[in-house]
Design an enzyme around this catalytic site. Structure first.
Site, PDB file in Angstrom:
ATOM      1  N   LYS A  41      44.735 155.726  87.231  1.00 47.58           N
ATOM      2  CA  LYS A  41      43.905 155.165  88.307  1.00 47.58           C
ATOM      3  C   LYS A  41      43.696 153.658  88.071  1.00 47.58           C
ATOM      4  O   LYS A  41      43.929 153.170  86.956  1.00 47.58           O
ATOM      5  CB  LYS A  41      42.559 155.889  88.347  1.00 47.58           C
ATOM      6  CG  LYS A  41      41.716 155.724  87.077  1.00 47.58           C
ATOM      7  CD  LYS A  41      40.508 156.657  87.073  1.00 47.58           C
ATOM      8  CE  LYS A  41      39.712 156.487  85.791  1.00 47.58           C
ATOM      9  NZ  LYS A  41      38.671 157.544  85.655  1.00 47.58           N
ATOM     10  N   ARG A 136      27.210 163.486  88.608  1.00 49.81           N
ATOM     11  CA  ARG A 136      27.884 162.369  89.246  1.00 49.81           C
ATOM     12  C   ARG A 136      28.719 162.933  90.385  1.00 49.81           C
ATOM     13  O   ARG A 136      28.305 162.949  91.525  1.00 49.81           O
ATOM     14  CB  ARG A 136      28.746 161.636  88.209  1.00 49.81           C
ATOM     15  CG  ARG A 136      29.366 160.364  88.711  1.00 49.81           C
ATOM     16  CD  ARG A 136      30.205 159.659  87.676  1.00 49.81           C
ATOM     17  NE  ARG A 136      31.382 160.418  87.269  1.00 49.81           N
ATOM     18  CZ  ARG A 136      32.405 159.907  86.599  1.00 49.81           C
ATOM     19  NH1 ARG A 136      32.404 158.641  86.259  1.00 49.81           N
ATOM     20  NH2 ARG A 136      33.442 160.655  86.267  1.00 49.81           N
ATOM     21  N   TYR A 256      28.745 124.457  81.309  1.00 43.11           N
ATOM     22  CA  TYR A 256      27.674 124.652  82.293  1.00 43.11           C
ATOM     23  C   TYR A 256      26.390 125.108  81.611  1.00 43.11           C
ATOM     24  O   TYR A 256      26.425 125.950  80.702  1.00 43.11           O
ATOM     25  CB  TYR A 256      28.069 125.743  83.290  1.00 43.11           C
ATOM     26  CG  TYR A 256      29.066 125.320  84.339  1.00 43.11           C
ATOM     27  CD1 TYR A 256      28.813 124.243  85.191  1.00 43.11           C
ATOM     28  CD2 TYR A 256      30.240 126.040  84.507  1.00 43.11           C
ATOM     29  CE1 TYR A 256      29.736 123.881  86.172  1.00 43.11           C
ATOM     30  CE2 TYR A 256      31.164 125.695  85.477  1.00 43.11           C
ATOM     31  CZ  TYR A 256      30.903 124.610  86.311  1.00 43.11           C
ATOM     32  OH  TYR A 256      31.808 124.273  87.269  1.00 43.11           O
ATOM     33  N   MET A 304      34.948 129.737  85.553  1.00 49.43           N
ATOM     34  CA  MET A 304      35.904 130.529  86.330  1.00 49.43           C
ATOM     35  C   MET A 304      37.331 130.442  85.791  1.00 49.43           C
ATOM     36  O   MET A 304      38.040 131.447  85.712  1.00 49.43           O
ATOM     37  CB  MET A 304      35.884 130.107  87.799  1.00 49.43           C
ATOM     38  CG  MET A 304      36.678 131.038  88.696  1.00 49.43           C
ATOM     39  SD  MET A 304      36.731 130.516  90.406  1.00 49.43           S
ATOM     40  CE  MET A 304      35.030 130.780  90.915  1.00 49.43           C
TER      41      MET A 304
HETATM   42  C1  LIG Z   1      38.865 158.124  84.346  1.00 50.57           C
HETATM   43  C2  LIG Z   1      38.824 159.572  84.078  1.00 50.57           C
HETATM   44  C3  LIG Z   1      39.438 160.106  82.947  1.00 50.57           C
HETATM   45  C4  LIG Z   1      40.047 159.251  81.852  1.00 50.57           C
HETATM   46  O1  LIG Z   1      39.022 158.885  80.968  1.00 50.57           O
HETATM   47  P1  LIG Z   1      39.278 157.984  79.652  1.00 50.57           P
HETATM   48  O2  LIG Z   1      37.920 157.871  79.066  1.00 50.57           O
HETATM   49  O3  LIG Z   1      39.817 156.690  80.146  1.00 50.57           O
HETATM   50  O4  LIG Z   1      40.228 158.709  78.794  1.00 50.57           O
HETATM   51  C5  LIG Z   1      39.472 161.489  82.808  1.00 50.57           C
HETATM   52  N1  LIG Z   1      38.897 162.287  83.736  1.00 50.57           N
HETATM   53  C6  LIG Z   1      38.249 161.806  84.814  1.00 50.57           C
HETATM   54  C7  LIG Z   1      37.622 162.743  85.776  1.00 50.57           C
HETATM   55  C8  LIG Z   1      38.177 160.427  85.019  1.00 50.57           C
HETATM   56  O5  LIG Z   1      37.528 159.952  86.081  1.00 50.57           O
END
Ligand SMILES: *Cc1c(COP(=O)(O)O)cnc(C)c1O
Length: 368
Positions: A41, A136, A256, A304
């Protein structure tokens, strides 16, 4: 290994696909008999979903996880029809056709999603995500009776849940979620079970079940010296644009907000890397870069496009256009994240578009 030329004046991320595959194999070993997927992802945590998926597929990975439909489709196009691709966010009225058309396995997270999936007589089974305590995303325990009475069991191929505290091995929540998950999964005994992300895999083989879902560990984050020491996969370097030795007048300061007072005999280098590139602003007066293995603290605020670092301890031969390491073998991702009071996940996914990604091994097309 032949290395592509690196543009001298811009930040570059060198991404080591071999090491990503080698981390995947190490996690597969830890997971025992469980199948090991790959979470790609958010553009594979900023590293490039196409390159990463392609390489992991060649290394033997056949299961991928995306969050959004566009990500899932991109992975499908990359790895072809034989892989399983899960969609964490599940089905919505505007993506369900695309889910079916691209043979994506939706992760159903609510009764609404179950209903929507039921209406579409899709050929592939779905995954059910049950919330075992994170509050969640996922079906609530009280919803499960209704799922049982509406969704035929043969339309459920996987039972999934997600751990809230796996990165804290002694946290009592881990065992609590594990027990509840086992009870829930027993309702659909024929379905495959999947509970663990990277940290979950590191909790031990009883957390691995049939299918694991590592993300960050593939990309070099979440080092746990006792169980899992991932190889470095991302090296971000940027060139020095200028070097100065400012007059240490009484009110001389850096950057800054004038947050850092200049010291006597201090040598400062200003680097072509800023928060637009992912050098988080929280690293102001907190992070480190490395020059030839020597740590050089970030002094003053990150802006930046620029950071200033104290190179007093680096070799005196350090000069303009030398590259400093912001992430990599020395500037370890977990350590840099800690300095920014965040997680390696945020550091990676903050990597800006301006950083050119260079891949090793390159795909041989010469397009690198
Ligand atoms: C992002 C995610 C993972 C991967 O988690 P990591 O901590 O990056 O290994 C696994 N399962 C779900 C549901 C996630 O959203």
């Amino acid at each position: 290994m032949t290395r592509a030329p690196i543009p001298s004046s811009s930040p570059v991320a060198e991404i080591d696909l071999h090491n990503i595959a080698s981390n995947w194999k190490a996690l597969a070993k830890l997971g025992g008999s469980a199948e090991t997927g790959a979470v790609v992802k958010a553009n594979a945590y900023g590293l490039g979903a196409q390159k990463v998926s392609q390489h992991l597929y060649e290394a033997g990975c056949r299961t991928f996880f995306a969050a959004h439909i566009d990500e899932a489709i991109e992975v499908r196009k990359t790895v072809g029809s034989l892989a399983l691709i899960f969609l964490f966010h599940g089905v919505q009225p505007d993506n369900v056709e695309a889910v079916i058309e691209n043979d994506i396995v939706p992760v159903l997270n609510s009764l609404d999603q179950v209903q929507l999936w039921l209406k579409h007589n899709a050929p592939m089974p779905a995954a059910l995500h049950v919330d075992t305590g994170m509050n969640r995303l996922g079906l609530q325990i009280k919803d499960l009776k209704q799922v049982q009475s509406t969704l035929p069991p043969n339309r459920i191929g996987w039972i999934m849940s997600h751990l809230a505290c796996a990165d804290t091995p002694n946290h009592p929540m881990n065992a609590r979620q594990l027990e509840l998950y086992k009870k829930v999964a027993a309702i659909w005994p024929h379905a495959e079970k999947s509970l663990s992300n990277t940290a979950g895999i590191c909790l031990g083989s009883e957390y691995a079940f049939d299918l694991t879902r590592p993300g960050i560990g593939l990309y070099g984050g979440y080092a746990r010296r006792d169980v899992f020491e991932p190889k470095n996969c991302v090296t971000i370097t940027a060139p020095i644009l200028s070097i100065i030795e400012p007059e240490p007048t009484i009110d001389a300061s850096i950057g800054y907000g004038a947050t850092y007072p200049v010291k006597p005999n201090q040598r400062l280098a200003t680097i072509a890397l800023g928060y637009a590139d992912g050098a988080l602003r929280a690293l102001s007066n907190a992070g480190l870069v490395f020059i030839g293995g020597v740590p050089c603290p970030i002094v003053g605020r990150v802006s930046m496009d620029l950071i200033t670092v104290d190179i007093t301890n680096a070799t005196s031969r350090t000069s303009v256009l030398d590259r400093v390491e912001f992430l990599g073998q020395h500037a370890h991702i977990d350590r840099q994240a800690l300095a920014a009071r965040t997680a390696s996940y945020e550091l990676l996914t903050s990597m800006g578009d301006r950083i050119k990604r260079v891949y090793y091994p390159s795909d041989g097309s010469g397009r690198e």
